[in-house]
Design an enzyme around this catalytic site. Structure first.
Site, mmCIF file in Angstrom:
data_model
loop_
_atom_site.group_PDB
_atom_site.id
_atom_site.type_symbol
_atom_site.label_atom_id
_atom_site.label_comp_id
_atom_site.label_asym_id
_atom_site.label_seq_id
_atom_site.Cartn_x
_atom_site.Cartn_y
_atom_site.Cartn_z
ATOM 1 N N ALA A 63 -29.840 42.402 5.501
ATOM 2 C CA ALA A 63 -28.475 42.917 5.358
ATOM 3 C C ALA A 63 -27.413 41.822 5.500
ATOM 4 O O ALA A 63 -26.346 41.909 4.892
ATOM 5 C CB ALA A 63 -28.244 44.013 6.386
ATOM 6 N N ARG B 175 -27.345 46.235 12.334
ATOM 7 C CA ARG B 175 -27.278 46.167 13.809
ATOM 8 C C ARG B 175 -26.062 45.401 14.307
ATOM 9 O O ARG B 175 -26.157 44.588 15.179
ATOM 10 C CB ARG B 175 -28.558 45.523 14.358
ATOM 11 C CG ARG B 175 -29.697 46.472 14.320
ATOM 12 C CD ARG B 175 -31.008 45.851 14.669
ATOM 13 N NE ARG B 175 -32.021 46.807 14.305
ATOM 14 C CZ ARG B 175 -32.438 47.012 13.066
ATOM 15 N NH1 ARG B 175 -31.960 46.291 12.091
ATOM 16 N NH2 ARG B 175 -33.331 47.938 12.802
ATOM 17 N N ILE C 131 -24.241 32.504 6.017
ATOM 18 C CA ILE C 131 -25.142 32.298 4.861
ATOM 19 C C ILE C 131 -24.389 31.756 3.648
ATOM 20 O O ILE C 131 -24.829 30.797 3.013
ATOM 21 C CB ILE C 131 -25.840 33.622 4.481
ATOM 22 C CG1 ILE C 131 -26.769 34.048 5.603
ATOM 23 C CG2 ILE C 131 -26.602 33.490 3.171
ATOM 24 C CD1 ILE C 131 -27.185 35.493 5.519
ATOM 25 N N THR D 132 -23.101 40.842 3.791
ATOM 26 C CA THR D 132 -21.859 41.159 4.523
ATOM 27 C C THR D 132 -20.650 40.473 3.878
ATOM 28 O O THR D 132 -19.561 41.044 3.863
ATOM 29 C CB THR D 132 -21.958 40.772 6.017
ATOM 30 O OG1 THR D 132 -22.303 39.392 6.119
ATOM 31 C CG2 THR D 132 -22.991 41.608 6.743
ATOM 32 N N ILE E 36 -31.043 47.222 -0.006
ATOM 33 C CA ILE E 36 -31.135 48.347 -0.936
ATOM 34 C C ILE E 36 -29.917 48.361 -1.855
ATOM 35 O O ILE E 36 -29.685 49.328 -2.559
ATOM 36 C CB ILE E 36 -31.190 49.676 -0.141
ATOM 37 C CG1 ILE E 36 -29.956 49.791 0.787
ATOM 38 C CG2 ILE E 36 -32.494 49.768 0.671
ATOM 39 C CD1 ILE E 36 -29.774 51.169 1.406
ATOM 40 N N ASP E 37 -29.140 47.249 -1.847
ATOM 41 C CA ASP E 37 -27.836 47.285 -2.510
ATOM 42 C C ASP E 37 -27.846 46.795 -3.953
ATOM 43 O O ASP E 37 -26.828 46.862 -4.645
ATOM 44 C CB ASP E 37 -26.804 46.492 -1.687
ATOM 45 C CG ASP E 37 -27.255 45.049 -1.381
ATOM 46 O OD1 ASP E 37 -28.032 44.479 -2.178
ATOM 47 O OD2 ASP E 37 -26.820 44.502 -0.345
ATOM 48 N N HIS F 125 -37.627 48.038 0.909
ATOM 49 C CA HIS F 125 -37.081 49.308 1.398
ATOM 50 C C HIS F 125 -36.408 50.110 0.293
ATOM 51 O O HIS F 125 -35.593 50.996 0.569
ATOM 52 C CB HIS F 125 -36.107 49.050 2.548
ATOM 53 C CG HIS F 125 -36.782 48.430 3.747
ATOM 54 N ND1 HIS F 125 -36.123 47.704 4.701
ATOM 55 C CD2 HIS F 125 -38.088 48.436 4.131
ATOM 56 C CE1 HIS F 125 -36.981 47.281 5.630
ATOM 57 N NE2 HIS F 125 -38.186 47.708 5.293
HETATM 58 P P1 NAD Z 1 -29.809 43.563 10.492
HETATM 59 O O1 NAD Z 1 -28.470 44.236 10.386
HETATM 60 O O2 NAD Z 1 -30.749 44.022 11.542
HETATM 61 O O3 NAD Z 1 -29.585 42.011 10.722
HETATM 62 C C1 NAD Z 1 -28.657 41.297 9.922
HETATM 63 C C2 NAD Z 1 -28.510 39.918 10.536
HETATM 64 O O4 NAD Z 1 -27.656 39.163 9.685
HETATM 65 C C3 NAD Z 1 -27.862 39.932 11.926
HETATM 66 O O5 NAD Z 1 -28.663 39.184 12.824
HETATM 67 C C4 NAD Z 1 -26.485 39.268 11.708
HETATM 68 O O6 NAD Z 1 -26.115 38.428 12.770
HETATM 69 C C5 NAD Z 1 -26.727 38.428 10.471
HETATM 70 N N1 NAD Z 1 -25.551 38.232 9.625
HETATM 71 C C6 NAD Z 1 -24.658 39.145 9.197
HETATM 72 N N2 NAD Z 1 -23.780 38.588 8.344
HETATM 73 C C7 NAD Z 1 -24.126 37.275 8.249
HETATM 74 C C8 NAD Z 1 -23.596 36.170 7.521
HETATM 75 N N3 NAD Z 1 -22.567 36.307 6.680
HETATM 76 N N4 NAD Z 1 -24.195 34.966 7.674
HETATM 77 C C9 NAD Z 1 -25.268 34.809 8.518
HETATM 78 N N5 NAD Z 1 -25.809 35.821 9.211
HETATM 79 C C10 NAD Z 1 -25.252 37.048 9.064
HETATM 80 O O7 NAD Z 1 -30.449 43.616 9.038
HETATM 81 P P2 NAD Z 1 -31.975 43.606 8.569
HETATM 82 O O8 NAD Z 1 -32.763 42.684 9.402
HETATM 83 O O9 NAD Z 1 -31.923 43.434 7.096
HETATM 84 O O10 NAD Z 1 -32.494 45.074 8.910
HETATM 85 C C11 NAD Z 1 -31.676 46.180 8.544
HETATM 86 C C12 NAD Z 1 -32.336 47.246 7.698
HETATM 87 O O11 NAD Z 1 -31.289 48.088 7.198
HETATM 88 C C13 NAD Z 1 -33.021 46.700 6.491
HETATM 89 O O12 NAD Z 1 -34.267 47.255 6.513
HETATM 90 C C14 NAD Z 1 -32.237 47.194 5.275
HETATM 91 O O13 NAD Z 1 -33.090 47.993 4.482
HETATM 92 C C15 NAD Z 1 -31.196 48.127 5.779
HETATM 93 N N6 NAD Z 1 -29.815 47.766 5.377
HETATM 94 C C16 NAD Z 1 -29.564 47.261 4.133
HETATM 95 C C17 NAD Z 1 -28.280 46.882 3.774
HETATM 96 C C18 NAD Z 1 -28.033 46.338 2.397
HETATM 97 O O14 NAD Z 1 -28.745 46.699 1.462
HETATM 98 N N7 NAD Z 1 -27.048 45.445 2.207
HETATM 99 C C19 NAD Z 1 -27.222 47.008 4.678
HETATM 100 C C20 NAD Z 1 -27.511 47.538 5.967
HETATM 101 C C21 NAD Z 1 -28.822 47.929 6.286
#
Ligand code: NAD
Length: 256
Positions: free
Chosen positions: A33, A45, A247, A37, A112-113, A130
């Site tokens: 995820a 989380r 990132i 962002t 999933i985006d 996912h």
């Molecule tokens: P997570 O939210 O658990 O972890 C995301 C990590 O990314 C965090 O540790 C955070 O500190 C870090 N982070 C956030 N923005 C950042 C940036 N710009 N640069 C560097 N680091 C950054 O996400 P996960 O481990 O992918 O697990 C979440 C689950 O939820 C996944 O299984 C996913 O399917 C789902 N999900 C998906 C999306 C999406 O599709 N974009 C969004 C939210 C949740």
């Protein structure tokens, strides 16, 4: 102006990442995820995350209970409205460049985006562990359904739509808690992981299993493991390089 310690550390980490990428033959990016962002899609989380507002609806409840399906669709469309129009960012572009150059055979994602596909990577090279939240599927016959039509029917009737072909239960094409992992993507992710000599994690807390087992497998198989993440992750201790940073900023600084 003199450079401060954290700027220097960031520059050194990017240089170390560049050196590992330059030496690698097969790079396999693995995203979570955090890579999205910067595009305006909230992570899972993080404090105040909209994904955490409600207790998730588990797969069994979705299947068994029409009220749970109605609630799932209500939440789904509310979330979609939050990040409608999200576009790929510098992180997605850097990964798309590695794929386009033939340096990465594909990307494994927990997201999933659909933003890796939107960044120009072919569907077949995006391994979605996912699922995908940009369309829906019938759980009986597998027919794809477009969300705009599902939403039209849902808002007009207040009911969770059924499959127009077979009457089966239609669900967003994502994997819910309690739903079996999709077999073909799991198999493909394992193949890619075993082929990697550099496994590049970007934007995952690495707490969701079985997804987080792929970086472990890559490392055990002898690949270099790199983790780019703002916060510590569960697997920093086994990584060859941890880049604790943004990132877009980090991957955007790599040479093309
Ligand atoms: P997570 O939210 O658990 O972890 C995301 C990590 O990314 C965090 O540790 C955070 O500190 C870090 N982070 C956030 N923005 C950042 C940036 N710009 N640069 C560097 N680091 C950054 O996400 P996960 O481990 O992918 O697990 C979440 C689950 O939820 C996944 O299984 C996913 O399917 C789902 N999900 C998906 C999306 C999406 O599709 N974009 C969004 C939210 C949740």
């Amino acid at each position: 102006m003199s450079e401060d310690g954290s700027e220097r550390a960031g520059r050194d980490a990017v240089a170390a990442l560049q050196a590992l990428l330059d030496r690698a033959e097969v790079i396999v990016p693995f995203t979570g995820a955090g890579i999205s962002t910067e595009s305006g899609v909230p992570a899972f989380r993080t404090p105040g995350s909209p994904w955490m507002r409600n207790k998730p609806i588990a797969f069994d409840a979705f299947m068994a209970n029409p009220e749970a399906r109605i609630e799932a669709w209500r939440r789904k469309f509310a979330m979609d409205d939050l990040y409608r129009g999200a576009q790929p960012n510098r992180g997605h572009a850097a990964i798309a460049a590695l794929v386009a150059q033939g340096r990465a055979p594909g990307v494994i994602t927990q997201n999933i985006d659909g933003l890796h596909q939107a960044s120009g990577i072919a569907d077949a090279a995006v391994v979605e562990l996912h699922g995908n939240g940009t369309y829906a599927t019938c759980l009986s016959c597998g027919l794809r359904h477009e969300l705009a039509e599902i939403r039209r029917v849902f808002e007009a009737s207040g009911e969770a739509p059924s499959c127009t072909a077979c009457g089966g239960v239609v669900k967003s094409a994502t994997i819910s808690f309690g739903q079996p992992m999709p077999r073909a993507p799991m198999r493909r992710a394992e193949e890619l992981t075993l082929a990697a000599d550099l496994f590049l994690v970007a934007g995952s807390s690495l707490v969701v299993f079985p997804a987080a087992s792929f970086p472990v497998l890559a490392s055990r198989n002898g690949a270099r493991l790199v983790i780019v993440n703002r916060e510590p992750t569960e697997l920093d201790a086994i990584a060859d390089l941890v880049v604790r940073g943004d990132i877009g900023e980090t991957l955007g600084r790599l040479a093309g």
